[in-house]
Design an enzyme around this catalytic site. Structure first.
Site, short mmCIF file in Angstrom:
data_model
loop_
_atom_site.label_atom_id
_atom_site.label_comp_id
_atom_site.label_asym_id
_atom_site.label_seq_id
_atom_site.Cartn_x
_atom_site.Cartn_y
_atom_site.Cartn_z
CG ASP A 11 50.52 27.40 -4.24
OD1 ASP A 11 50.54 27.63 -3.01
OD2 ASP A 11 49.74 26.58 -4.78
CG ASP A 13 49.83 22.15 -0.36
OD1 ASP A 13 50.69 21.25 -0.42
OD2 ASP A 13 49.60 22.80 0.68
MG LIG Z 1 47.85 25.89 -4.06
#
Ligand SMILES: [Mg+2]
Ligand SMILES: [Zn+2]
Length: 196
Positions: A11, A13
């Site tokens: 992932d 952010d």
């Molecule tokens: Mg995230």
């Protein structure tokens, strides 16, 4: 004979960079401590590393695709500056808002098809790392085994961990992921489990 690659799906952010919400400016990028080192460890262990990320800022008209792409490029550049081995092999993003009901916003799995078009993979040899349960659901959706799905306590990870603990009380059969403090710890775990 077709080649398959071991992939770590990352992932973006809250997992790689701090997440003040909808980063659309490269100068706002701040890499979380230890992430570059963690990615370097994965590369040294022979993994393909890809970022799969929901960028609904585009669908919500907060930023443009080129803002998001400039931010992605800056993240990759900063990782390499921190550690020359910290190479992310590809970035795949969903530009849609939830209302678009697309097939590529995690936990939906279409981003993995775009990854597969470039690197064929066997999900049983892949891992997923994220700060939201939906990142891990994405991993589950493409067939990554539960002991290869890792929640990190950066970003929204701590809130997600408490949410998970509540869910476990209601539904003890819910598949509990591995939980570690950050991406570097996740990488150490992965490397300790695979002997290549
Ligand atoms: Mg995230
Ligand atoms: Zn999408």
């Amino acid at each position: 004979l077709s080649v398959v690659y071991p992939i770590v799906f990352l992932d973006r952010d809250g997992t790689i960079n701090f997440d003040p919400g909808y980063i659309c400016e490269p100068e706002k990028v701040e890499i979380i401590n230890g992430v570059a080192e963690g990615i370097a460890m994965l590369k040294q262990a022979g993994f393909i590393t890809v970022i799969v990320t929901n960028q609904s800022a585009i669908g919500r008209a907060i930023g443009t695709a080129s803002d998001v792409e400039a931010t992605n490029a800056e993240i990759l550049r900063r990782l390499i500056i921190e550690n020359p081995q910290a190479k992310v092999d590809g970035v795949f993003y969903c530009p849609h808002s939830p209302e678009d009901r697309c097939e590529c916003r995690k936990p939906k799995t279409k981003l993995a098809e775009f990854v597969r078009a470039k690197w064929s993979f066997n999900a049983r040899e892949c891992w997923v790392i994220g700060d939201k349960l939906r990142d891990l659901e994405f991993g589950a959706g493409i067939g990554i085994p539960k002991h290869q799905r890792i929640l990190v306590r950066t970003g929204t990870g701590i809130e997600e961990e408490s949410r998970l603990n509540c869910m476990m009380l209601e539904k003890p059969s819910y598949e509990h992921p591995i939980i570690v403090d950050n991406l570097k710890e996740a990488s150490k775990h992965i490397v300790s489990k695979v002997k290549r």
